[in-house]
Design a protein around this motif. Structure first.
Motif, PDB file in Angstrom:
ATOM      1  N   PRO A  80       0.833  -1.211   0.000  1.00  0.00           N
ATOM      2  CA  PRO A  80       0.000   0.000   0.000  1.00  0.00           C
ATOM      3  C   PRO A  80       0.865   1.258   0.000  1.00  0.00           C
ATOM      4  N   VAL A  81       0.454   2.246  -0.762  1.00  0.00           N
ATOM      5  CA  VAL A  81       1.134   3.538  -0.765  1.00  0.00           C
ATOM      6  C   VAL A  81       0.761   4.248   0.542  1.00  0.00           C
ATOM      7  N   PRO A  82       1.747   4.731   1.280  1.00  0.00           N
ATOM      8  CA  PRO A  82       1.416   5.463   2.508  1.00  0.00           C
ATOM      9  C   PRO A  82       0.492   6.649   2.208  1.00  0.00           C
ATOM     10  N   ARG A  83      -0.507   6.845   3.051  1.00  0.00           N
ATOM     11  CA  ARG A  83      -1.514   7.886   2.825  1.00  0.00           C
ATOM     12  C   ARG A  83      -0.867   9.256   2.642  1.00  0.00           C
ATOM     13  N   ALA A  84       0.168   9.561   3.429  1.00  0.00           N
ATOM     14  CA  ALA A  84       0.815  10.875   3.336  1.00  0.00           C
ATOM     15  C   ALA A  84       1.404  11.108   1.951  1.00  0.00           C
ATOM     16  N   ILE A  85       1.826  10.044   1.294  1.00  0.00           N
ATOM     17  CA  ILE A  85       2.359  10.167  -0.066  1.00  0.00           C
ATOM     18  C   ILE A  85       1.222  10.181  -1.079  1.00  0.00           C
ATOM     19  N   ALA A  86       0.247   9.305  -0.909  1.00  0.00           N
ATOM     20  CA  ALA A  86      -0.875   9.234  -1.852  1.00  0.00           C
ATOM     21  C   ALA A  86      -1.585  10.577  -1.965  1.00  0.00           C
ATOM     22  N   GLU A  87      -1.674  11.295  -0.854  1.00  0.00           N
ATOM     23  CA  GLU A  87      -2.370  12.583  -0.867  1.00  0.00           C
ATOM     24  C   GLU A  87      -1.590  13.673  -1.589  1.00  0.00           C
ATOM     25  N   LEU A  88      -0.299  13.440  -1.844  1.00  0.00           N
ATOM     26  CA  LEU A  88       0.540  14.449  -2.493  1.00  0.00           C
ATOM     27  C   LEU A  88       0.469  14.422  -4.015  1.00  0.00           C
ATOM     28  N   HIS A 161       9.205  13.981  -0.408  1.00  0.00           N
ATOM     29  CA  HIS A 161       8.810  12.943   0.550  1.00  0.00           C
ATOM     30  C   HIS A 161       8.574  13.574   1.918  1.00  0.00           C
ATOM     31  N   PRO A 162       7.373  13.405   2.468  1.00  0.00           N
ATOM     32  CA  PRO A 162       7.032  14.094   3.718  1.00  0.00           C
ATOM     33  C   PRO A 162       7.818  13.593   4.940  1.00  0.00           C
ATOM     34  N   ALA A 163       8.415  12.421   4.864  1.00  0.00           N
ATOM     35  CA  ALA A 163       9.157  11.892   6.013  1.00  0.00           C
ATOM     36  C   ALA A 163      10.624  12.328   6.018  1.00  0.00           C
ATOM     37  N   LEU A 164      11.038  13.056   4.985  1.00  0.00           N
ATOM     38  CA  LEU A 164      12.432  13.471   4.888  1.00  0.00           C
ATOM     39  C   LEU A 164      12.571  14.970   5.133  1.00  0.00           C
ATOM     40  N   ALA A 165      13.676  15.347   5.753  1.00  0.00           N
ATOM     41  CA  ALA A 165      13.937  16.752   6.080  1.00  0.00           C
ATOM     42  C   ALA A 165      13.999  17.592   4.802  1.00  0.00           C
ATOM     43  N   PRO A 166      13.585  18.854   4.894  1.00  0.00           N
ATOM     44  CA  PRO A 166      13.603  19.724   3.711  1.00  0.00           C
ATOM     45  C   PRO A 166      14.974  19.842   3.045  1.00  0.00           C
ATOM     46  N   ASP A 167      16.042  19.680   3.800  1.00  0.00           N
ATOM     47  CA  ASP A 167      17.382  19.802   3.217  1.00  0.00           C
ATOM     48  C   ASP A 167      17.986  18.452   2.806  1.00  0.00           C
ATOM     49  N   SER A 168      17.204  17.375   2.897  1.00  0.00           N
ATOM     50  CA  SER A 168      17.713  16.059   2.519  1.00  0.00           C
ATOM     51  C   SER A 168      17.877  15.968   1.005  1.00  0.00           C
TER      52      SER A 168
END
Length: 185
Positions: A80-88, A161-168
């Protein structure tokens, strides 16, 4: 639990003996270069537990990939695609095809062959209309597999990717799609 077979590979449920080679591939900095960090043995075991439980629960998921000589090569399958990603991204995709193989298994076409079997299962058995795949923008090897599978990318679907830091440097991700009937032979 459904096992899948290809001309050279068996996609099967996980076994206890898979844990050591799985931990080794998850600790390999080259295998994990497009992930935030390699995994230690306990993190790898926890991931194997989650994957195995999902297979038990649904009969499909991220199968262990076994080569003709019985060697564990990694995993390939549907998740399953994580919801936080699917919504993007437009269309809110629900299922992704993914893979992670040991470095010794690279360059043999195993990822493409195993992913093709997983895609066929997703479309033919699970009757999915669409399957996606995504990775860090710089992951040329995985992007090449996606393209060999016949998946296509619309840059409008790319996302941070919402789980990664903005500077990643891994934050920017690309998303590829494949619709039912689009699986290559």
């Amino acid at each position: 639990m459904t096992d899948l077979r290809t001309p050279r590979l068996r996609l099967r449920h996980w076994s206890q003996v898979d844990r050591e080679p799985f931990a080794a591939l998850n600790a390999d900095s080259r295998v994990m270069e497009h992930f935030p960090a390699p995994l230690d043995a306990s993190e790898s075991d926890a991931l194997a537990d989650r994957i195995s439980s999902r297979l038990d629960e649904h009969g499909w998921g991220l199968w262990a990939v076994e080569t003709p000589d019985g060697r564990f090569a990694g995993f390939t399958g549907l998740n399953p695609v994580p919801r936080a990603i699917a919504e993007l991204v437009r269309g809110e995709p629900t299922i992704e095809v993914g893979w992670r193989l040991a470095r010794w298994a690279w360059g043999h076409g195993y990822a493409t062959e195993a992913a093709t079997a997983a895609l066929r299962h997703g479309f033919d058995v699970l009757e999915l209309e669409e399957i996606v795949s995504f990775t860090a923008a710089g992951n040329a090897r995985s992007r090449a597999v996606m393209e060999r599978l016949g998946m296509t990318r619309d840059p409008a679907d790319d996302f941070d990717h919402p789980a990664l830091a903005p500077d990643s440097p891994l934050r920017r991700h690309v998303l590829y799609r494949l619709s039912r009937g689009g699986v290559r032979s």
